[in-house]
Design an enzyme around this catalytic site. Structure first.
Site, PDB file in Angstrom:
ATOM      1  N   ARG A  36      15.444 -19.049 -45.391  1.00 24.93           N
ATOM      2  CA  ARG A  36      15.024 -17.917 -44.555  1.00 24.93           C
ATOM      3  C   ARG A  36      16.180 -16.950 -44.291  1.00 24.93           C
ATOM      4  NH1 ARG A  36      11.084 -21.349 -40.455  1.00 24.93           N
ATOM      5  NH2 ARG A  36       9.143 -20.931 -41.575  1.00 24.93           N
ATOM      6  N   LYS A 200      -2.360 -32.855 -41.140  1.00 22.39           N
ATOM      7  CA  LYS A 200      -3.643 -32.833 -40.436  1.00 22.39           C
ATOM      8  C   LYS A 200      -4.650 -31.862 -41.038  1.00 22.39           C
ATOM      9  CE  LYS A 200      -1.630 -34.017 -35.927  1.00 22.39           C
ATOM     10  NZ  LYS A 200      -1.471 -33.564 -34.523  1.00 22.39           N
ATOM     11  N   GLY A 356       7.009 -23.243 -44.903  1.00 24.83           N
ATOM     12  CA  GLY A 356       7.077 -24.478 -44.139  1.00 24.83           C
ATOM     13  C   GLY A 356       7.622 -25.661 -44.914  1.00 24.83           C
ATOM     14  N   GLY A 380       2.604 -20.959 -41.431  1.00 25.42           N
ATOM     15  CA  GLY A 380       1.490 -20.690 -40.530  1.00 25.42           C
ATOM     16  C   GLY A 380       0.923 -19.302 -40.719  1.00 25.42           C
TER      17      GLY A 380
END
Length: 399
Positions: A36, A200, A356, A380
Site C-alpha cells: 500500500r 466467513k 486484503g 472491502g
C-alpha cells in the site's frame, strides 16, 4: 469523477492527500508488506512534480480514538521516504502543534506525513458534529484535498468524506486506477470466473448475491467453503462453520442452478487436528471430514480443478485465500490459485486480486504485482463496489 488535472495549478499549494497506508507490522514495528505504501507513491510524485506541498494523512490499525504507539505511522513515513528518494517530514500528531509546525515548514515539492488519523475520536465518530469538527481542523491545514486511499472509500469517515466537502477535491491516480479496473468487471469478457475465499460467508453475502447475476463460475474456498459443504449435508468436523447461514447458502446454490452459474466447491480438503503448522494433517474427501478435525486448505484435486477453471477464463476476480496460507502446510491451495491467475494473465485475461488477505498472500508466497493485471489496495471496497453499493468516498468526488 474529478481528477488532479481539474484542480489547476498546484505550485505552492498545500494538498491534503488521503492515502491508504494501513500496512501490517510485526511485533518489532517492521512493515511486513509495503504494497500500500508503494501504491501511494505515483500520486505523491505527481503532486510534488507540480510543486505542491503534500500533506499525507492516513490511518493504521484500530486504535481507540487516542494515541497508541504500536499504531504510529512513523515507520510508514520512513519507508515512504525511501521509496520517494527524498526526506519526508513526520508530525507527531494529526491536527495539533506538531502538525501545524510541520505543515508551515513545507516548501514546494516537500512531503509530510501526519500521525495516525484514528488517534482522534472524530475520525470514525458516528456523531456528525464531532466528525465535522475534526474535518474542519484537517481542512484548515490545506488548500485542496486529494482522495487516494481506495481502501477506505467505502467508509463515511472524516478524512474520506467530510474533508472533501470542505475543500476543492479530486481523486488521486490510485483511486482512478482502481475504479477503472473494477468497472471492467461489471462488463467482463467471458468466461468470467470469481474466486472467493476467506473466513466467513456472512462477509460476502451481498457480493455473492450480485455475482450470481454476473459471473459464469464461482469458485468457493477458504473457511467459507465449509458452510457451502454443510448446506449440501456434509459433515465438516471442527471446520469454521456459520450454521445460521446454511439456509441462505442453500438459496444461493438453487439460484445458481436456475441461472446456469457453475458453483465449484472443494472435492478434497487438507484437514488437521489443530489450527497449527505442527498439527497432524491429511488430505480427505470433502464429504468425509473427520468429526475431530478441521479443514485448513483445499486439497490438491480441488486446487487442480480451480486452476483449470481460472485458466480457461477471460476475466477473473479473486478475493480471499483458499486456506490458512500463513502456515506452510496449508498454503498450497492459495498458491495454486495464484499460479493459475498468473497463467491466465499471460494468456491475455483480465485478472484482479481483490486486496486484503489475497494481496498479502500472493506477495508472501513469492509472486510479483506485475504478474497480475491488478492487485487492489482495498479488499472491502472492492467487494462493496462489485456488490453495487454507493461508496461514500467516491460519491463525494463526482462531478
Amino acid at each position: 469523477m474529478r481528477t488532479i488535472a481539474d484542480l489547476g495549478d498546484l505550485r505552492g499549494k498545500k494538498v491534503l492527500l488521503r492515502s491508504d497506508l494501513n500496512v501490517p507490522l510485526d511485533k518489532s514495528g517492521n512493515i511486513t508488506d509495503d504494497g500500500r505504501v508503494r501504491a501511494s507513491v505515483p500520486t505523491i510524485k505527481k503532486l510534488t512534480g507540480q510543486g505542491a506541498r503534500v500533506i499525507v494523512i492516513a490511518h493504521l490499525g484500530r486504535p481507540k480514538g487516542e494515541p497508541d504507539p504500536q499504531y504510529s505511522l512513523r515507520p510508514v513515513a520512513q519507508r515512504l521516504s525511501e521509496l520517494l528518494g527524498q526526506p519526508v517530514a513526520f508530525a507527531t500528531d494529526t491536527v495539533g502543534d506538531s502538525a501545524h509546525e510541520v505543515v508551515a515548514g513545507l516548501k514546494d515539492g516537500d512531503v509530510a506525513v501526519l500521525e495516525n488519523l484514528r488517534f482522534n475520536k472524530g475520525e470514525t465518530s458516528k456523531d456528525d458534529a464531532e466528525r465535522g469538527a475534526f474535518a474542519d481542523e484537517l481542512a484548515s491545514l490545506a488548500d485542496v484535498f486529494v482522495s487516494d486511499g481506495f481502501g477506505v472509500v467505502h467508509r463515511a469517515q472524516a478524512s474520506v468524506v467530510d474533508v472533501a466537502e470542505r475543500l476543492p477535491q479530486a481523486a488521486g491516480g490510485l483511486v482512478e486506477t482502481e475504479v477503472g479496473v473494477l468497472s471492467r468487471l461489471t462488463r467482463p469478457r467471458r468466461p468470467y470466473a470469481v474466486v472467493l475465499g476467506g473466513a466467513k460467508v456472512s462477509d460476502k453475502l451481498g457480493v455473492i448475491e450480485n455475482l450470481l447475476k454476473e459471473a459464469d463460475t464461482l469458485l468457493i474456498g477458504g473457511g467459507m467453503a465449509f458452510t457451502f459443504l454443510a448446506a449440501q449435508g456434509y459433515e465438516v468436523g471442527k471446520s469454521l462453520l456459520e450454521a445460521d447461514q446454511i439456509d441462505t447458502v442453500k438459496g444461493y446454490l438453487a439460484e445458481a442452478e436456475n441461472r446456469g452459474v457453475d458453483i465449484v466447491l472443494p472435492t478434497d480438503i487438507v484437514a488437521a487436528d489443530a489450527f497449527s503448522a505442527d498439527a497432524n494433517h491429511e488430505v480427505v474427501a470433502a464429504d468425509a471430514i473427520p468429526a475431530d478435525q478441521m479443514g485448513l486448505d483445499i486439497g490438491p484435486d480441488s486446487a487442480e480443478a480451480f486452476g483449470a477453471k481460472i485458466r480457461e477464463s477471460k476475466t477473473v476476480f479473486w478475493n480471499g485465500p483458499m486456506g490458512a496460507f500463513e502456515m506452510a502446510p496449508y498454503a498450497a491451495g492459495t498458491k495454486a490459485v495464484a499460479e493459475a491467475l498468473v497463467d491466465a494473465t499471460a494468456a491475455g485475461a483480465l485478472t484482479v486480486v481483490g486486496g486484503g488477505d489475497s494481496a498479502a498472500a500472493v506477495r508472501q508466497l513469492g509472486f510479483h504485482d506485475d504478474q497480475f493485471t491488478h492487485i487492489s489496495t482495498g479488499g472491502g471496497a472492492s467487494l462493496e463496489y462489485l456488490e453495487g453499493k454507493t461508496l461514500p468516498g467516491l460519491a463525494v468526488l463526482e462531478d
